[in-house]
Design an enzyme around this catalytic site. Structure first.
Site, mmCIF file in Angstrom:
data_model
loop_
_atom_site.group_PDB
_atom_site.id
_atom_site.type_symbol
_atom_site.label_atom_id
_atom_site.label_comp_id
_atom_site.label_asym_id
_atom_site.label_seq_id
_atom_site.Cartn_x
_atom_site.Cartn_y
_atom_site.Cartn_z
ATOM 1 N N ASP A 147 0.841 -1.211 0.000
ATOM 2 C CA ASP A 147 0.000 0.000 0.000
ATOM 3 C C ASP A 147 0.868 1.250 0.000
ATOM 4 O O ASP A 147 0.711 2.145 0.829
ATOM 5 C CB ASP A 147 -0.981 0.001 1.187
ATOM 6 C CG ASP A 147 -2.054 1.077 1.040
ATOM 7 O OD1 ASP A 147 -2.916 1.206 1.938
ATOM 8 O OD2 ASP A 147 -2.020 1.819 0.036
ATOM 9 N N ARG A 151 0.204 8.988 1.351
ATOM 10 C CA ARG A 151 -0.448 8.953 2.671
ATOM 11 C C ARG A 151 0.243 7.990 3.612
ATOM 12 O O ARG A 151 0.069 8.076 4.830
ATOM 13 C CB ARG A 151 -1.932 8.575 2.500
ATOM 14 C CG ARG A 151 -2.134 7.176 1.977
ATOM 15 C CD ARG A 151 -3.591 6.771 1.777
ATOM 16 N NE ARG A 151 -3.649 5.474 1.100
ATOM 17 C CZ ARG A 151 -3.577 5.327 -0.224
ATOM 18 N NH1 ARG A 151 -3.485 6.414 -1.007
ATOM 19 N NH2 ARG A 151 -3.587 4.147 -0.801
ATOM 20 N N ASN A 152 1.017 7.052 3.062
ATOM 21 C CA ASN A 152 1.707 6.042 3.891
ATOM 22 C C ASN A 152 3.200 6.286 3.963
ATOM 23 O O ASN A 152 3.965 5.379 4.278
ATOM 24 C CB ASN A 152 1.404 4.639 3.349
ATOM 25 C CG ASN A 152 -0.045 4.274 3.560
ATOM 26 O OD1 ASN A 152 -0.680 4.763 4.486
ATOM 27 N ND2 ASN A 152 -0.579 3.441 2.697
ATOM 28 N N ASP A 165 4.449 1.827 7.562
ATOM 29 C CA ASP A 165 3.351 0.843 7.525
ATOM 30 C C ASP A 165 3.489 -0.192 6.422
ATOM 31 O O ASP A 165 2.493 -0.700 5.905
ATOM 32 C CB ASP A 165 2.013 1.580 7.440
ATOM 33 C CG ASP A 165 1.851 2.513 8.641
ATOM 34 O OD1 ASP A 165 1.551 3.709 8.443
ATOM 35 O OD2 ASP A 165 2.093 2.052 9.767
HETATM 36 C C1 3OU Z 1 -2.559 -1.000 6.615
HETATM 37 N N1 3OU Z 1 -1.960 0.309 6.407
HETATM 38 C C2 3OU Z 1 -1.344 0.569 5.109
HETATM 39 C C3 3OU Z 1 -1.947 1.258 7.422
HETATM 40 C C4 3OU Z 1 -2.191 0.895 8.736
HETATM 41 C C5 3OU Z 1 -2.174 1.871 9.753
HETATM 42 C C6 3OU Z 1 -1.907 3.213 9.420
HETATM 43 C C7 3OU Z 1 -1.660 3.558 8.094
HETATM 44 C C8 3OU Z 1 -1.678 2.595 7.094
HETATM 45 C C9 3OU Z 1 -1.343 4.994 7.744
HETATM 46 C C10 3OU Z 1 -2.055 5.918 8.663
HETATM 47 N N2 3OU Z 1 -1.799 5.555 10.054
HETATM 48 C C11 3OU Z 1 -1.515 6.595 10.979
HETATM 49 C C12 3OU Z 1 -2.568 7.170 11.698
HETATM 50 C C13 3OU Z 1 -2.269 8.179 12.614
HETATM 51 C C14 3OU Z 1 -0.965 8.609 12.840
HETATM 52 C C15 3OU Z 1 0.098 8.012 12.124
HETATM 53 C C16 3OU Z 1 1.495 8.476 12.443
HETATM 54 C C17 3OU Z 1 1.750 9.870 12.606
HETATM 55 C C18 3OU Z 1 3.032 10.309 12.938
HETATM 56 N N3 3OU Z 1 3.431 11.642 13.114
HETATM 57 C C19 3OU Z 1 2.659 12.754 13.123
HETATM 58 C C20 3OU Z 1 3.245 13.982 13.480
HETATM 59 C C21 3OU Z 1 2.469 15.126 13.491
HETATM 60 C C22 3OU Z 1 1.151 15.059 13.143
HETATM 61 C C23 3OU Z 1 0.259 16.270 13.148
HETATM 62 O O1 3OU Z 1 -0.726 16.285 13.850
HETATM 63 N N4 3OU Z 1 0.533 17.321 12.354
HETATM 64 C C24 3OU Z 1 -0.322 18.518 12.340
HETATM 65 C C25 3OU Z 1 0.567 19.724 12.528
HETATM 66 O O2 3OU Z 1 1.617 19.756 11.564
HETATM 67 C C26 3OU Z 1 2.465 18.591 11.662
HETATM 68 C C27 3OU Z 1 1.660 17.346 11.435
HETATM 69 C C28 3OU Z 1 0.625 13.809 12.805
HETATM 70 N N5 3OU Z 1 1.369 12.685 12.797
HETATM 71 C C29 3OU Z 1 4.076 9.348 13.110
HETATM 72 O O3 3OU Z 1 5.240 9.742 13.406
HETATM 73 N N6 3OU Z 1 3.793 8.025 12.950
HETATM 74 C C30 3OU Z 1 4.867 7.028 13.083
HETATM 75 C C31 3OU Z 1 2.535 7.570 12.629
HETATM 76 C C32 3OU Z 1 -0.171 7.031 11.155
HETATM 77 C C33 3OU Z 1 0.899 6.445 10.285
HETATM 78 O O4 3OU Z 1 1.311 5.228 10.775
HETATM 79 C C34 3OU Z 1 -1.849 4.246 10.446
HETATM 80 O O5 3OU Z 1 -1.841 3.960 11.652
#
Ligand code: 3OU
Length: 285
Positions: A147, A151-152, A165
């Protein structure tokens, strides 16, 4: 019998799985968002290490299979891969603990910084090259992402871009996501052999990488705009590909087009892609 009169096996402590993280060593902080498996929070591990902690929502993941796979994933280490530190699997919900990337997803980063990024071909190309390095490492380890998309990927300090991921798609229980007919299946990043036979490979990752390059050079546009999934499937099977983004050099679009060769074996490997992009970077910047 009380624990103190049970003999302590000589291997005690040695068997402590190094991918197992003790929840007492984790301090949970603000929410970062939510993904396929539920809420993700920022955390501090052993007082100082910045982490992101996925808290597995019940019923979203085949957990035992994942915990087995986690042992392999912790060994995948590269500067352009988001590092898996470990799991907390002795309680429910289980936690997945990874390194923290302070600027969040590449897709949001591209959209938020479009004005400063759009003219900076060197920086956009560098982002593509960083992702190709992480993917070439996975390819070398016969590891398929399944994937890959903006976004990933995640952005850290000094414009570091890392692939996140990888491999997790195999553990998602939601069949809207896993089956190619489902509403959440990433149709716009899928090559013909995945659309027709769900045949994933490093060459299907290469197709998705071409779409990721397109996302980077359009600063986060949605591929194929508002076309419905069924219309995209029809075009991809007829060999219609994404147009060249306005601010993208012809040489870079030529690389994207190779990623979208109809047959997987016609597509370059990530090892070759990495070298081709390094050459293009030399001539263009
Ligand atoms: C099956 N597949 C393909 C999957 C499974 C789980 C996930 C995903 C794909 C992708 C999405 N996802 C997910 C969900 C939530 C968080 C993370 C996620 C977000 C991070 N970092 C940040 C940092 C800042 C901000 C933020 O709020 N801002 C706003 C202000 O300006 C700076 C940025 C958001 N995330 C991070 O370091 N990791 C490791 C994971 C992730 C990524 O991990 C998952 O948890």
């Amino acid at each position: 019998s009380s624990p103190c009169d049970r003999p302590v096996p000589p291997t005690a402590g040695l068997s402590h799985d190094k991918w197992e993280i003790h929840p007492m060593e984790l301090m949970l902080m603000e929410e970062l968002g939510s993904g396929q498996f539920g809420v993700v929070r920022r955390g501090k591990w052993r007082g100082s290490i910045d982490t992101a902690v996925k808290m597995m929502k019940e019923g979203t993941m085949s957990e035992d299979d994942f915990i087995e796979e986690a042992k392999v994933m912790t060994k995948l280490q590269h500067p352009n891969l988001v590092q898996l530190y470990g799991v907390c699997s002795k309680h429910r919900p289980i936690y997945i603990v990874t390194e923290y990337m302070k600027h969040g997803s590449l897709l949001n980063y591209l959209r938020r910084h479009e004005n400063t990024l759009i003219g900076n071909m060197g920086l956009l190309l560098d982002m593509c090259i960083q992702v190709s390095k992480g993917m070439a490492y996975l390819e070398r380890h016969n590891y398929i992402h399944r994937d890959l998309a903006a976004r990933n990927c995640l952005v850290g300090s000094e414009n570091v871009v890392k692939v996140a991921d990888f491999g997790l798609a195999r553990y998602v229980l939601d069949d809207q996501y896993t089956s190619s007919g489902g509403t959440k299946f990433p149709i716009k990043w899928a090559p013909p052999e995945v659309l027709n036979y769900t045949r994933f490979s490093s060459k299907s990752d290469v197709w998705a990488y071409g779409v990721l390059m397109w996302e980077i050079f359009t600063c986060g546009k949605m591929p194929y705009g508002r076309l419905k999934n069924t219309e995209v499937v029809e075009r991809v099977q007829r060999g219609i590909i994404l147009e060249k983004p306005k601010s993208c050099a012809k040489e870079i679009y030529d690389v994207m087009k190779k990623c979208w060769s109809h047959g997987p074996e016609e597509r370059p490997s990530f090892r070759v892609l990495k070298e081709q992009l390094a050459l293009v970077a030399q001539t263009l910047t």
